[in-house]
Design an enzyme around this catalytic site. Structure first.
Site, mmCIF file in Angstrom:
data_model
loop_
_atom_site.group_PDB
_atom_site.id
_atom_site.type_symbol
_atom_site.label_atom_id
_atom_site.label_comp_id
_atom_site.label_asym_id
_atom_site.label_seq_id
_atom_site.Cartn_x
_atom_site.Cartn_y
_atom_site.Cartn_z
ATOM 1 N N HIS A 7 -92.344 70.907 20.843
ATOM 2 C CA HIS A 7 -92.088 69.975 21.948
ATOM 3 C C HIS A 7 -91.039 70.530 22.901
ATOM 4 O O HIS A 7 -90.295 71.437 22.557
ATOM 5 C CB HIS A 7 -91.654 68.590 21.444
ATOM 6 C CG HIS A 7 -90.385 68.570 20.648
ATOM 7 N ND1 HIS A 7 -90.357 68.736 19.288
ATOM 8 C CD2 HIS A 7 -89.083 68.399 21.019
ATOM 9 C CE1 HIS A 7 -89.109 68.654 18.859
ATOM 10 N NE2 HIS A 7 -88.316 68.473 19.884
ATOM 11 N N HIS A 79 -83.802 70.585 25.363
ATOM 12 C CA HIS A 79 -84.070 71.676 24.430
ATOM 13 C C HIS A 79 -85.571 71.926 24.316
ATOM 14 O O HIS A 79 -86.380 71.105 24.734
ATOM 15 C CB HIS A 79 -83.465 71.409 23.044
ATOM 16 C CG HIS A 79 -84.024 70.221 22.302
ATOM 17 N ND1 HIS A 79 -83.471 68.969 22.367
ATOM 18 C CD2 HIS A 79 -85.086 70.118 21.469
ATOM 19 C CE1 HIS A 79 -84.156 68.140 21.597
ATOM 20 N NE2 HIS A 79 -85.155 68.804 21.044
ATOM 21 N N GLU A 130 -84.390 74.422 19.260
ATOM 22 C CA GLU A 130 -84.553 73.754 17.979
ATOM 23 C C GLU A 130 -85.653 74.491 17.218
ATOM 24 O O GLU A 130 -86.674 74.863 17.794
ATOM 25 C CB GLU A 130 -84.972 72.287 18.211
ATOM 26 C CG GLU A 130 -85.198 71.486 16.930
ATOM 27 C CD GLU A 130 -85.607 70.028 17.212
ATOM 28 O OE1 GLU A 130 -86.026 69.731 18.349
ATOM 29 O OE2 GLU A 130 -85.492 69.217 16.281
HETATM 30 CO CO CO Z 1 -86.326 68.052 19.432
#
Ligand code: CO
Length: 134
Positions: A7, A79, A130
């Site tokens: 994502h 992020h 991440e």
């Molecule tokens: Co995230």
């Protein structure tokens, strides 16, 4: 080592307006808002054919994205999240390469109930990264 883009997370000052923008203007499928108290965010998931967008809005006094929104009042990319097959192997390799893993370096359970780690933006082209166990 890294696999799919899981994502892209976008911090937004107005979650309802951002949800309407993705649903009505961009024609995407969006979820109901999901409060994630442990992470200090309310999230709307935008489902795309090949990945997800997560609209993040601060929840609570100590939200980790409050400072980001203070610096970026109209919102912005917070992020990106890449999947890895083995989060411990990924962490050890990154540390050996000199990259900084945020926090105590131990994976935490993330927004999708899978172990995640965050990497220092200064080591990754100015982008908070991440890693999520696949
Ligand atoms: Co995230």
């Amino acid at each position: 080592m890294i696999g799919r883009l899981n994502h892209v997370a976008i911090a937004v000052p107005d979650l309802e307006a951002a949800t309407a923008l993705y649903r009505d203007t961009l024609g995407a499928r969006v979820s109901q808002p999901v409060a994630q108290a442990a992470h200090g965010v309310t999230v709307v998931f935008v489902e795309l054919p090949n990945t997800k967008i997560e609209l993040l809005h601060p929840l609570g006094e100590t939200s980790p994205i409050a400072a980001f929104l203070a610096k970026n009042p109209s919102g912005g990319i917070h992020h990106v999240c890449y999947e890895v097959d083995d989060i411990y192997a990924a962490r050890d390799r990154l540390k050996a390469e000199g990259a900084r893993v945020l926090g105590d370096g131990e994976p935490k359970i993330g927004a999708h109930d899978k172990p995640v780690l965050f990497l220092h933006p200064k080591d990754f082209c100015g982008t908070l990264v991440e890693l999520e166990q696949r």
